[in-house]
Design an enzyme around this catalytic site. Structure first.
Site, PDB file in Angstrom:
ATOM      1  N   CYS A   1       0.845  -1.202   0.000  1.00  0.00           N
ATOM      2  CA  CYS A   1       0.000   0.000   0.000  1.00  0.00           C
ATOM      3  C   CYS A   1       0.883   1.256   0.000  1.00  0.00           C
ATOM      4  O   CYS A   1       1.516   1.581   1.001  1.00  0.00           O
ATOM      5  CB  CYS A   1      -0.904  -0.042   1.237  1.00  0.00           C
ATOM      6  SG  CYS A   1      -1.860   1.462   1.509  1.00  0.00           S
TER       7      CYS A   1
ATOM      8  N   CYS B   1       0.076   3.838   2.629  1.00  0.00           N
ATOM      9  CA  CYS B   1       0.496   3.329   3.943  1.00  0.00           C
ATOM     10  C   CYS B   1       1.977   3.628   4.175  1.00  0.00           C
ATOM     11  O   CYS B   1       2.371   4.041   5.261  1.00  0.00           O
ATOM     12  CB  CYS B   1       0.272   1.820   4.042  1.00  0.00           C
ATOM     13  SG  CYS B   1      -1.442   1.303   3.898  1.00  0.00           S
TER      14      CYS B   1
END
Length: 87
Positions: free
Chosen positions: A37, A40
């Site tokens: 991600c 993230c």
């Protein structure tokens, strides 16, 4: 229960989530993340800064790798990444 007294987020797992967060009586911030991600990875340093800012234990800052700990993410209804939980 561990604290982020060294200025690092607490590594949370399916096995320790309840003991670390569920039974913590103060404010907690949890980052649900995954290695794949991009957002993230971008917010990772911010979570680290939060942990450092609250290393006195007034706020517990933790991280859950959802690829390795899908149970807790599923129980809390985490449907997309990134995701945050504040209690």
């Amino acid at each position: 229960m561990s604290m982020n007294l060294v200025g690092k987020p607490v590594e949370l797992t399916d096995a320790n989530f309840d003991a670390e967060i569920g039974k913590f009586s103060g404010v907690s911030v949890v980052d649900f993340w995954a290695a794949w991600c991009g957002p993230c990875r971008m917010q990772g340093p911010i979570i680290d800064q939060l942990a450092s800012a609250y290393k006195d234990g007034t706020v517990k800052v933790g991280k859950v790798n959802v690829d390795e700990n899908a149970q807790v993410a599923s129980q809390l209804g985490m449907l997309m990444m990134p995701n945050w939980l504040a209690t």
